[in-house]
Write a protein that holds these residues in place. Structure first.
Motif, short mmCIF file in Angstrom:
data_model
loop_
_atom_site.label_atom_id
_atom_site.label_comp_id
_atom_site.label_asym_id
_atom_site.label_seq_id
_atom_site.Cartn_x
_atom_site.Cartn_y
_atom_site.Cartn_z
N ALA A 147 -58.22 -59.35 -24.09
CA ALA A 147 -58.32 -58.71 -25.41
C ALA A 147 -59.74 -58.20 -25.60
O ALA A 147 -60.69 -58.98 -25.58
N TRP A 148 -59.88 -56.91 -25.76
CA TRP A 148 -61.20 -56.28 -25.88
C TRP A 148 -61.34 -55.58 -27.23
O TRP A 148 -60.61 -54.62 -27.51
N PRO A 149 -62.28 -56.01 -28.07
CA PRO A 149 -62.60 -55.23 -29.27
C PRO A 149 -63.48 -54.04 -28.87
O PRO A 149 -64.44 -54.20 -28.10
N LEU A 150 -63.16 -52.87 -29.36
CA LEU A 150 -63.84 -51.64 -28.95
C LEU A 150 -64.32 -50.87 -30.18
O LEU A 150 -63.62 -50.83 -31.20
N ALA A 151 -65.48 -50.27 -30.06
CA ALA A 151 -66.02 -49.44 -31.15
C ALA A 151 -66.54 -48.13 -30.56
O ALA A 151 -67.33 -48.15 -29.61
N PRO A 192 -62.63 -53.25 -40.31
CA PRO A 192 -64.02 -53.67 -40.07
C PRO A 192 -64.21 -55.18 -40.05
O PRO A 192 -64.97 -55.71 -39.23
N LEU A 193 -63.51 -55.91 -40.94
CA LEU A 193 -63.64 -57.37 -40.97
C LEU A 193 -63.14 -57.98 -39.67
O LEU A 193 -63.79 -58.85 -39.08
N ALA A 194 -61.98 -57.52 -39.19
CA ALA A 194 -61.43 -58.07 -37.95
C ALA A 194 -62.34 -57.76 -36.77
O ALA A 194 -62.56 -58.61 -35.90
N VAL A 197 -65.40 -60.06 -36.86
CA VAL A 197 -65.05 -61.42 -36.43
C VAL A 197 -64.93 -61.49 -34.91
O VAL A 197 -65.48 -62.38 -34.25
N LEU A 198 -64.22 -60.53 -34.32
CA LEU A 198 -64.02 -60.54 -32.87
C LEU A 198 -65.33 -60.31 -32.12
O LEU A 198 -65.57 -60.91 -31.07
N ALA A 199 -66.18 -59.45 -32.65
CA ALA A 199 -67.48 -59.22 -32.02
C ALA A 199 -68.32 -60.49 -32.07
O ALA A 199 -69.03 -60.83 -31.12
N SER A 200 -68.22 -61.23 -33.17
CA SER A 200 -68.94 -62.49 -33.29
C SER A 200 -68.41 -63.52 -32.29
O SER A 200 -69.19 -64.21 -31.62
N VAL A 201 -67.09 -63.60 -32.16
CA VAL A 201 -66.48 -64.53 -31.20
C VAL A 201 -66.88 -64.16 -29.77
O VAL A 201 -67.11 -65.02 -28.92
N GLN A 202 -67.00 -62.87 -29.52
CA GLN A 202 -67.38 -62.40 -28.19
C GLN A 202 -68.81 -62.78 -27.83
O GLN A 202 -69.13 -63.03 -26.67
N HIS A 211 -68.44 -68.84 -37.61
CA HIS A 211 -68.31 -67.38 -37.53
C HIS A 211 -68.16 -66.78 -38.93
O HIS A 211 -68.81 -65.78 -39.25
N LEU A 212 -67.34 -67.39 -39.76
CA LEU A 212 -67.14 -66.87 -41.10
C LEU A 212 -68.38 -67.03 -41.96
O LEU A 212 -68.68 -66.17 -42.79
N ALA A 213 -69.12 -68.12 -41.75
CA ALA A 213 -70.37 -68.32 -42.49
C ALA A 213 -71.39 -67.25 -42.15
O ALA A 213 -72.08 -66.71 -43.03
N ALA A 214 -71.50 -66.93 -40.86
CA ALA A 214 -72.43 -65.89 -40.43
C ALA A 214 -72.01 -64.53 -40.99
O ALA A 214 -72.86 -63.73 -41.41
N LEU A 215 -70.72 -64.29 -41.00
CA LEU A 215 -70.21 -63.03 -41.55
C LEU A 215 -70.49 -62.94 -43.04
O LEU A 215 -70.93 -61.90 -43.54
N ALA A 216 -70.27 -64.04 -43.76
CA ALA A 216 -70.54 -64.06 -45.20
C ALA A 216 -72.01 -63.79 -45.47
O ALA A 216 -72.36 -63.03 -46.40
N GLU A 217 -72.88 -64.40 -44.68
CA GLU A 217 -74.32 -64.20 -44.87
C GLU A 217 -74.70 -62.74 -44.65
O GLU A 217 -75.51 -62.16 -45.39
N SER A 218 -74.12 -62.11 -43.62
CA SER A 218 -74.44 -60.71 -43.35
C SER A 218 -73.95 -59.79 -44.46
O SER A 218 -74.50 -58.71 -44.67
N MET A 219 -72.91 -60.24 -45.19
CA MET A 219 -72.36 -59.46 -46.30
C MET A 219 -73.03 -59.78 -47.62
O MET A 219 -72.79 -59.10 -48.62
N GLY A 220 -73.86 -60.81 -47.62
CA GLY A 220 -74.54 -61.19 -48.84
C GLY A 220 -73.64 -61.89 -49.84
O GLY A 220 -73.86 -61.78 -51.06
#
Length: 245
Positions: A147-151, A192-194, A197-202, A211-220
């Motif tokens: 499974a590869w997240p791609l941008a 974007p949220l998904a 999350v996947l980029a963080s897991v990667q 992972h969710l805590a880091a995401l929340a912090e980045s979103m303020g």
């Protein structure tokens, strides 16, 4: 090997690669040299055309052949394996082909997008074992090798002979490529949220909560603000075999 023979073979190899920029070997008929050239170049061009059908069609025959000829003449592959030729072609495009070719800016991203399917199909990796009872918030998560997240900056899913964009999108194209149990590769759009999350897991070996805590912090925002939707997303990805513990 006899030095004279070695020099003749090197001269032949240089000429077959780049007849416009190399002298032909002495004593060989032009007709025979043309046969060698068609044989070797045709083999490479055919393999690349089958691996990048959309790219080939989008460029048109003349520009496609100029591109392959430049790759064949000037790029030095790091592997002798034919199965890796397409990956070398992607690297060649990412590093920048000859300036005189005037290639579209979306070319390297489209090539990467087309190559992903073949890489996943040929992969020896196995899908992760899904454990529905696992608690995703307190489990260290890993991304499935299949499974590869791609941008992408360009709309790679839509590019084709009838749609050749001039400018990148204002928002990135976010995709998930995944080889599933039927041994087929599927591409799906990611919110974007998904993707975040996947980029963080990667990138990080963290629990779902981290992972969710880091995401929340980045979103303020606070963790509580993203926890319900974030947990539901992780559980969904877990059940789909995209991530595992």
């Amino acid at each position: 090997m006899d030095k004279t023979l070695e020099q003749q073979l090197l001269c032949l190899a240089h000429y077959v690669r780049d007849p416009a920029g190399s002298a032909p070997p002495e004593g060989m008929e032009p007709r025979r040299l043309a046969i060698y050239r068609r044989l070797f170049y045709g083999n490479i061009e055919s393999m690349l055309a089958s691996g990048f059908p959309v790219l080939c069609a989008s460029l048109g025959s003349a520009d496609w052949h100029r591109l392959v000829q430049d790759f064949y003449a000037h790029y030095r592959c790091q592997t002798p394996l034919f199965t890796e030729l397409a990956s070398e072609f992607v690297l060649y495009l990412e590093q920048g082909a000859s300036d005189g070719l005037k290639l579209p800016q979306w070319l390297s991203e489209l090539a990467h997008y087309e190559r992903v399917e073949s890489v996943l199909l040929l992969s020896n990796a196995q899908p992760p074992v899904v454990h529905p009872s696992a608690g995703v918030l307190d489990t260290v998560l890993v991304l499935s090798e299949l499974a590869w997240p791609l941008a992408y900056q360009w709309p790679v899913c839509d590019i084709g002979p009838g749609h050749l964009p001039k400018n990148p999108l204002s928002e990135p194209t976010l995709l998930l490529a995944q080889r599933k149990d039927d041994h087929k590769v599927y591409f799906s759009r990611l919110a974007p949220l998904a993707y975040a999350v996947l980029a963080s897991v990667q990138q990080q070996q963290w629990t779902g909560r981290q992972h969710l805590a880091a995401l929340a912090e980045s979103m303020g925002v606070t963790l509580d603000a993203v926890l319900p939707s974030g947990q539901a997303l992780l559980e969904q990805l877990f059940l789909q075999g995209v991530i595992s513990g």
